[in-house]
Design an enzyme around this catalytic site. Structure first.
Site, short mmCIF file in Angstrom:
data_model
loop_
_atom_site.label_atom_id
_atom_site.label_comp_id
_atom_site.label_asym_id
_atom_site.label_seq_id
_atom_site.Cartn_x
_atom_site.Cartn_y
_atom_site.Cartn_z
N GLY A 15 0.88 -1.28 0.05
CA GLY A 15 0.13 -0.02 -0.10
C GLY A 15 0.87 1.10 0.03
CB ALA A 18 -10.37 1.00 7.02
CB SER A 21 -1.90 8.97 15.44
OG SER A 21 -2.04 10.35 15.19
CE LYS A 51 -4.39 6.92 14.38
NZ LYS A 51 -5.22 6.95 13.33
CG HIS A 93 -5.14 9.49 18.27
ND1 HIS A 93 -5.36 9.74 17.27
CD2 HIS A 93 -3.92 10.06 18.89
CE1 HIS A 93 -4.46 10.90 16.87
NE2 HIS A 93 -3.80 10.87 17.80
CG ASN A 94 -8.35 8.85 14.60
OD1 ASN A 94 -6.97 8.78 15.14
ND2 ASN A 94 -8.45 8.70 13.39
CD GLU A 135 -7.24 13.14 14.55
OE1 GLU A 135 -6.34 12.67 15.02
OE2 GLU A 135 -7.50 13.54 13.37
NE ARG A 176 -14.81 15.96 11.98
CZ ARG A 176 -13.78 15.74 11.98
NH1 ARG A 176 -13.52 14.75 10.72
NH2 ARG A 176 -12.71 15.77 12.36
P1 NBP Z 1 -5.86 5.33 1.52
O1 NBP Z 1 -6.62 5.09 2.62
O2 NBP Z 1 -6.45 6.25 0.48
O3 NBP Z 1 -5.82 3.74 0.67
C1 NBP Z 1 -5.19 3.92 -0.35
C2 NBP Z 1 -4.28 2.39 -0.77
O4 NBP Z 1 -5.12 1.32 -0.40
C3 NBP Z 1 -3.46 2.31 -1.89
O5 NBP Z 1 -2.51 1.75 -1.75
C4 NBP Z 1 -4.63 1.45 -2.76
O6 NBP Z 1 -3.98 0.89 -3.97
C5 NBP Z 1 -4.82 0.54 -1.55
N1 NBP Z 1 -6.20 -0.26 -1.89
C6 NBP Z 1 -7.53 0.01 -2.17
BR1 NBP Z 1 -8.18 1.77 -2.06
N2 NBP Z 1 -8.36 -1.04 -2.36
C7 NBP Z 1 -7.47 -2.08 -2.50
C8 NBP Z 1 -7.71 -3.38 -2.73
N3 NBP Z 1 -8.92 -3.83 -2.74
N4 NBP Z 1 -6.56 -4.25 -2.68
C9 NBP Z 1 -5.34 -4.01 -2.16
N5 NBP Z 1 -4.94 -2.57 -1.84
C10 NBP Z 1 -6.23 -1.67 -2.03
O7 NBP Z 1 -4.54 5.71 1.90
P2 NBP Z 1 -3.92 6.39 2.91
O8 NBP Z 1 -4.46 7.63 3.03
O9 NBP Z 1 -2.36 6.41 3.01
O10 NBP Z 1 -4.18 5.68 4.55
C11 NBP Z 1 -3.86 4.39 4.44
C12 NBP Z 1 -4.36 3.86 5.88
O11 NBP Z 1 -3.78 4.68 6.81
C13 NBP Z 1 -5.86 3.94 5.90
O12 NBP Z 1 -6.36 2.79 6.76
C14 NBP Z 1 -6.03 5.10 6.63
O13 NBP Z 1 -7.31 5.37 7.38
C15 NBP Z 1 -4.94 5.24 7.57
N6 NBP Z 1 -4.14 6.40 8.23
C16 NBP Z 1 -4.45 7.56 7.31
C17 NBP Z 1 -3.98 8.65 7.83
C18 NBP Z 1 -3.81 9.87 6.98
O14 NBP Z 1 -3.60 11.16 7.27
N7 NBP Z 1 -3.76 10.02 5.40
C19 NBP Z 1 -3.60 8.85 8.93
C20 NBP Z 1 -3.48 7.80 9.76
C21 NBP Z 1 -4.16 6.47 9.37
P3 NBP Z 1 -4.12 1.30 -5.12
O15 NBP Z 1 -3.21 2.26 -5.36
O16 NBP Z 1 -4.04 0.08 -6.02
O17 NBP Z 1 -5.42 2.07 -5.50
#
Ligand code: NBP
Length: 467
Positions: free
Chosen positions: A12, A80, A132, A186, A189-190, A193, A289
């Protein structure tokens, strides 16, 4: 790229996964990476600069597994829900007993418990790891909340502690308990937040009146030097000072007032209600929200009833104290929820340790967390942070301002759902005899539910109600 097998793998490569992988590579660990859309893998490696040498790009789940030293540890950083299950399914045929999957995304902890149990049956380990700190944290040091078998954490502890944020040299990472404990912490935590962001937005709503965004930025920057010192106050000052390059207007004036949500606030409230808890500030923030997204409804409401006309607003000093009081109550509600979950799921969560690993790297990091950790190591009657001596004293000093601010807002017609919810919790908890005696009487009247009496033991008394 290296010929040696990688220490760890990661699936990912969106914002969080890519930054976490660079963080791991930078700390000297070889890492194999894979993304469902494989073009992203090449793009990632070509953008990695000098760190590319520590990265093994893989174009299939099979390649990824083959590129990692056994027993393998593979971090999942995908969206998720169903994508996590799909990723597990894709990896499963290639894994061997003793291998470990680490879900580092935001997961519903019920899913983590289910996945952990299912993989354990296959001889595989599953670790639910809350991360986080957003993009910046993932790249340079997030706060990391780990759940799952303790022995499995030991196997990856050196990597996790190396990439985590540090507070006075101590890593902000800990193994908190089995199965879903890390993801639950976590989630809460959110939830906190959500509450803190909503409280800040309410204060912004009361302050903005006729003031410019730049002036408001100065107010928040000032507060960041006092007891409200925190990442969220710091970034509030920054976003308020930003100017839109397209229009030359403050960014605040061009952003649509409808907040997004991905689910962790909602999960916090759902799990809280299941546990018989009611973190009112978090509930209010989730509701706010949802209301924010109802833009057309709000436009019709404004036409029908008229919008509140901003007046002079409360004193800035009152707003600062009110925000502090409400923030203490919001954190306290979050910790009370953690305590209830720990009891229900037999996690033995060390709440002070949770506060400690939130002191750096994460979005709710704040000066208050050091005091919270000390209070939770000391005496907090009934597990209530608000009742710990230091916090009780703070609340005695700040709640009068919260009351004045809420009264002012109500009088003006300015919505302050999270501040009101904090005050309602405080006023309820300082009243030994509340009003539920009337509710019990009503329940007994219409449903013969019975009630307890103050003067006699037992809980199945019935009233002699008029027909
Ligand atoms: P996203 O939550 O937007 O997920 C994108 C990733 O998931 C890409 O690598 C995508 O692959 C992959 N993916 C999807 Br969509 N469907 C898939 C599937 N069926 N099989 C395999 N891979 C799949 O990315 P993010 O914002 O980097 O967040 C990642 C995780 O971290 C999430 O759980 C998020 O809630 C958590 N998180 C995010 C933050 C933040 O600030 N963004 C902070 C803390 C935690 P692809 O490229 O092939 O579409």
């Amino acid at each position: 790229m290296t010929d040696e097998k990688a220490r760890i793998g990661l699936v990912g490569l969106a914002v969080m996964g890519a930054n976490l992988a660079l963080n791991i590579a930078e700390k000297g660990f070889g890492i194999a990476v894979y993304n469902r859309t494989t073009a992203r893998v090449d793009e990632f490696v070509s953008d990695a600069g000098p760190l590319a040498g520590a990265i093994t790009p893989c174009t299939s789940p099979e390649d990824l597994v083959a590129a990692i030293q056994p027993p393998r540890a593979i971090i999942l950083m995908v969206k998720a829900g169903a994508p996590v299950d799909a990723t597990i399914e894709a990896l499963l045929p290639h894994l061997s007993p003793g291998d470990m999957l680490i879900d580092a995304g935001n997961a519903d902890f019920n899913d983590t418990r289910r996945r952990e149990a299912a993989l354990r049956e296959k001889g595989l380990a599953y670790v639910g790891m809350g991360v986080s700190g957003g993009e910046e944290g993932a790249r340079h040091g997030p706060s990391i909340m780990v759940g799952g078998p303790a022995g499995n954490y030991e196997a990856i502890r050196d990597v996790i502690e190396a990439i985590a944020a540090r507070y006075r040299g101590e890593p902000c990472a800990a193994h908190l308990g089995p199965d879903g404990a890390g993801h639950f912490v976590k989630t809460v935590h959110n939830g906190i937040e959500y509450a803190d962001m909503q409280l800040i937005a309410e204060v912004f709503g009361l302050l903005r009146g006729n003031q410019t965004a730049v002036r408001l930025s100065e107010v928040f920057a000032n507060w960041n030097g006092g007891p409200l010192n925190s990442y969220l106050i710091e970034i509030t000052a920054k976003v308020l000072s930003a100017i839109d390059p397209r229009t030359g207007q403050p960014m605040m004036d061009v952003i649509v007032d409808a907040a997004g949500q991905k689910g962790t606030g909602r999960w916090t409230v759902i799990e809280a209600l299941k546990l018989g808890q009611s973190p009112s500030t978090i509930e209010a923030a989730v509701a706010a929200r949802s209301w924010s997204a109802m833009r057309e409804t709000r436009e019709t409401g404004q036409d029908l009833f008229g919008a509140p006309v901003p007046g002079a607003g409360p004193l800035e000093a009152d707003l600062e104290s009110a925000l502090l009081a409400a923030r203490i109550i919001a954190y306290g509600q979050g910790f009370a929820l953690l305590s209830a979950a720990s009891e229900e799921f037999d996690w033995s969560l060390d709440l002070a340790r949770v506060a400690e690993i939130w002191r750096a790297g994460c979005i709710i990091r704040s000066g208050l967390l050091n005091d919270i950790a000390s209070a939770l190591r000391g005496t907090a009657p009934h597990g209530q942070l608000a009742f710990a001596p230091a916090f009780a004293e703070w609340l005695n000093q700040t709640v009068p301002a919260l009351r004045r601010v809420v009264a002012h807002a109500v009088q003006e017609g300015q919505p302050v759902p999270a501040m009101s919810a904090a005050l309602a919790w405080f006023d309820t908890m300082r009243q030994a005899r509340g009003t539920a005696n009337l509710i019990q009487a009503q329940r007994d009247f219409f449903g013969a539910h019975g009630f307890a009496r103050l003067d006699v033991e037992g809980d199945a008394y019935h009233g002699d109600w008029p027909a």
